[in-house]
Design a protein around this motif. Structure first.
Motif, short mmCIF file in Angstrom:
data_model
loop_
_atom_site.label_atom_id
_atom_site.label_comp_id
_atom_site.label_asym_id
_atom_site.label_seq_id
_atom_site.Cartn_x
_atom_site.Cartn_y
_atom_site.Cartn_z
N GLY B 110 0.84 -1.18 0.00
CA GLY B 110 0.00 0.00 0.00
C GLY B 110 0.87 1.23 0.00
N SER B 111 0.25 2.39 -0.01
CA SER B 111 0.99 3.65 0.03
C SER B 111 0.72 4.37 1.33
CB SER B 111 0.60 4.53 -1.16
OG SER B 111 0.90 3.87 -2.37
N ASN B 112 1.60 5.27 1.70
CA ASN B 112 1.43 6.04 2.94
C ASN B 112 2.35 7.24 2.88
OD1 ASN B 112 3.26 3.42 3.48
ND2 ASN B 112 4.13 5.15 4.62
N ASN B 113 2.21 8.13 3.85
CA ASN B 113 3.12 9.27 3.90
C ASN B 113 4.39 8.93 4.66
OD1 ASN B 113 1.58 10.88 2.30
ND2 ASN B 113 0.95 12.31 3.91
N PHE B 114 5.48 9.53 4.25
CA PHE B 114 6.77 9.51 4.93
C PHE B 114 7.00 10.91 5.48
CE2 PHE B 114 9.32 5.78 2.78
CZ PHE B 114 8.70 4.90 3.64
N ALA B 116 8.62 13.53 4.60
CA ALA B 116 8.54 14.68 3.70
C ALA B 116 7.99 14.36 2.32
CB ALA B 116 9.93 15.33 3.56
N ARG B 117 7.38 13.17 2.16
CA ARG B 117 6.85 12.84 0.83
C ARG B 117 5.89 11.67 0.94
NH1 ARG B 117 9.24 8.28 -1.57
NH2 ARG B 117 10.96 7.43 -0.37
N VAL B 118 5.29 11.31 -0.20
CA VAL B 118 4.42 10.14 -0.27
C VAL B 118 5.29 8.92 -0.59
CG1 VAL B 118 2.46 9.10 -1.48
CG2 VAL B 118 2.53 11.58 -1.10
N GLU B 120 5.19 5.98 -2.44
CA GLU B 120 4.28 5.56 -3.51
C GLU B 120 4.49 4.11 -3.89
OE1 GLU B 120 3.62 8.17 -6.89
OE2 GLU B 120 4.89 9.65 -5.87
N ASN B 121 3.47 3.30 -3.69
CA ASN B 121 3.46 1.91 -4.12
C ASN B 121 2.17 1.66 -4.88
OD1 ASN B 121 5.95 0.81 -2.68
ND2 ASN B 121 4.85 1.81 -1.00
N PRO B 122 2.12 2.12 -6.15
CA PRO B 122 0.87 2.00 -6.92
C PRO B 122 0.48 0.54 -7.11
CG PRO B 122 2.66 2.89 -8.29
CD PRO B 122 3.20 2.76 -6.90
N ASN B 176 4.57 10.89 10.13
CA ASN B 176 3.46 11.00 9.16
C ASN B 176 2.89 9.65 8.73
OD1 ASN B 176 3.50 13.81 9.16
ND2 ASN B 176 5.02 13.90 7.53
N ALA B 177 3.44 8.55 9.26
CA ALA B 177 2.82 7.23 9.06
C ALA B 177 2.33 6.77 10.45
CB ALA B 177 3.80 6.26 8.42
#
Ligand SMILES: [Zn+2]
Ligand SMILES: [Zn+2]
Ligand SMILES: [Zn+2]
Ligand SMILES: [Zn+2]
Lengths: 226, 226
Positions: B110-114, B116-118, B120-122, B176-177
């Motif tokens: 899945g995707s989540n925030n880090f 300072a960024r997203v 991304e695991n599309p 942020n996660a």
């Protein structure tokens, strides 16, 4: 104790088009009309997206302004919530309608997967949207697509990025995000009681899932979204 | 009953550089050396990232091959897990080292925030990485940065995209996660028991958080990551 939310209505969403469902209100006047029907049936909050003429999602402030004007006229006292969701634009354009200072606006505070892509809400955009809402007195509805989003909203309230009490919507049933799961729903409610006991919450599902979630909301002592 | 994981060691991670901590192993030979120390201290799994000469994260299969060769020589029987994490590359280059058919590889579902960024695991990349691992007999370690990632792994096992039994790592303490929260940890364990009772799990934190998580793992009847 946290309070489950009052009855709110999502008149359009950002995805359905008339080809799928001719009843979906697309133009601003169709949206005003279906909001009025929901208002007369007892809904107290309207969650609003707007569309371009080709039915694609839009974040055009001018359309939002006309929508609000119509709702204020036909649904006196109804709470208006504008969507800042990512389907309607990218980056700060997603918050362009916040200048209109609606009663409420949706706010995603984390990222997650959607059926075919990443729903990107980078930390700096989240902080900017939250600051815009704070400055203009707009109440955010936190869109919790996953458990950490509740924790993030609590952290943002703690450090002043969000004002309390929080208003959180659990979003379930989106493919590749959180499924509709009663155990998770109950844990979400317990998490709200534990971390944000003065807050309100509600739950949103996609399509038929909304009926299930409404039952759970009512079982939890609350009201429903239609 | 789910089984908490055996002792595993993350020798580098993708972020620390020698300027922050001169003890961080950067070159392949430094990494082999510190893996051997951990092996001799009892670690049974090594989670490996590799670095470019400028210390930035890399997904170069040639470096992974040299690392494995050294670990096989100096740590006979140790389980080698390659990272397919997103800091080391974009898109399918993240899985380039899977052609080496390591024992295990990390897999975000899945995707989540880090901070300072997203992260991304599309969905299409996740499915491709999972298929590569299936084809080559690589056991995935699911990196659960949020609750829905556990549900997603269970769904992927149900429809055959992942082979069982699952092996899940709870990742906590990334800003942020998901924060390091004992109630969430316990709920993660209960969720594994409920949805994947034949599975194994472990927990990873950032820096000092790892000590806290190790305590919780041991309290949960398990072993620890160092
Ligand atoms: Zn919406
Ligand atoms: Zn609501
Ligand atoms: Zn790693
Ligand atoms: Zn592990």
């Amino acid at each position: 104790m946290t309070k489950p939310c009052v009855i709110c209505v999502a008149i359009t969403g950002s995805l359905p088009v008339k080809a799928n469902n001719p009843a979906v209100p697309i133009t601003v006047s169709e949206q005003i009309e279906s909001t009025q029907e929901a208002f007369e049936a007892g809904a107290t909050i309207v969650h609003a997206h707007v569309r371009n003429d080709d039915e694609t999602p839009s974040s055009d402030p001018e359309k939002f302004a006309r929508l609000r004007e119509g709702i204020e006229k036909h649904c006196p006292g109804m709470i208006i919530q504008f969507s800042t969701g990512g389907r309607s634009g990218a980056g700060r354009s997603r918050g362009a309608m916040l200048a209109l200072a609606p009663d409420m606006a949706s706010l995603a505070v984390g990222s997650n997967n959607f059926p075919a892509r990443v729903y990107e809400n980078p930390p700096d955009l989240v902080d900017w949207l939250a600051a815009e809402m704070r400055t203009r007195g707009v109440k955010p509805e936190i869109e919790a697509f996953d458990l950490s989003h509740i924790h993030q909203a609590v952290a943002m309230r703690r450090d002043g990025r969000l004002r309390g009490p929080l208003y959180v919507q659990f979003v379930m049933g989106v493919r590749n995000a959180m499924p509709v799961d009663r155990d998770v729903f109950d844990y979400y409610v317990r998490t709200m009681e534990r971390l944000a006991p003065d807050s309100e919450w509600c739950a949103a599902g996609i399509g038929a899932h909304q009926f299930t979630l409404n039952e759970w909301c009512v079982a939890g002592g609350g009201h429903a979204r239609t």
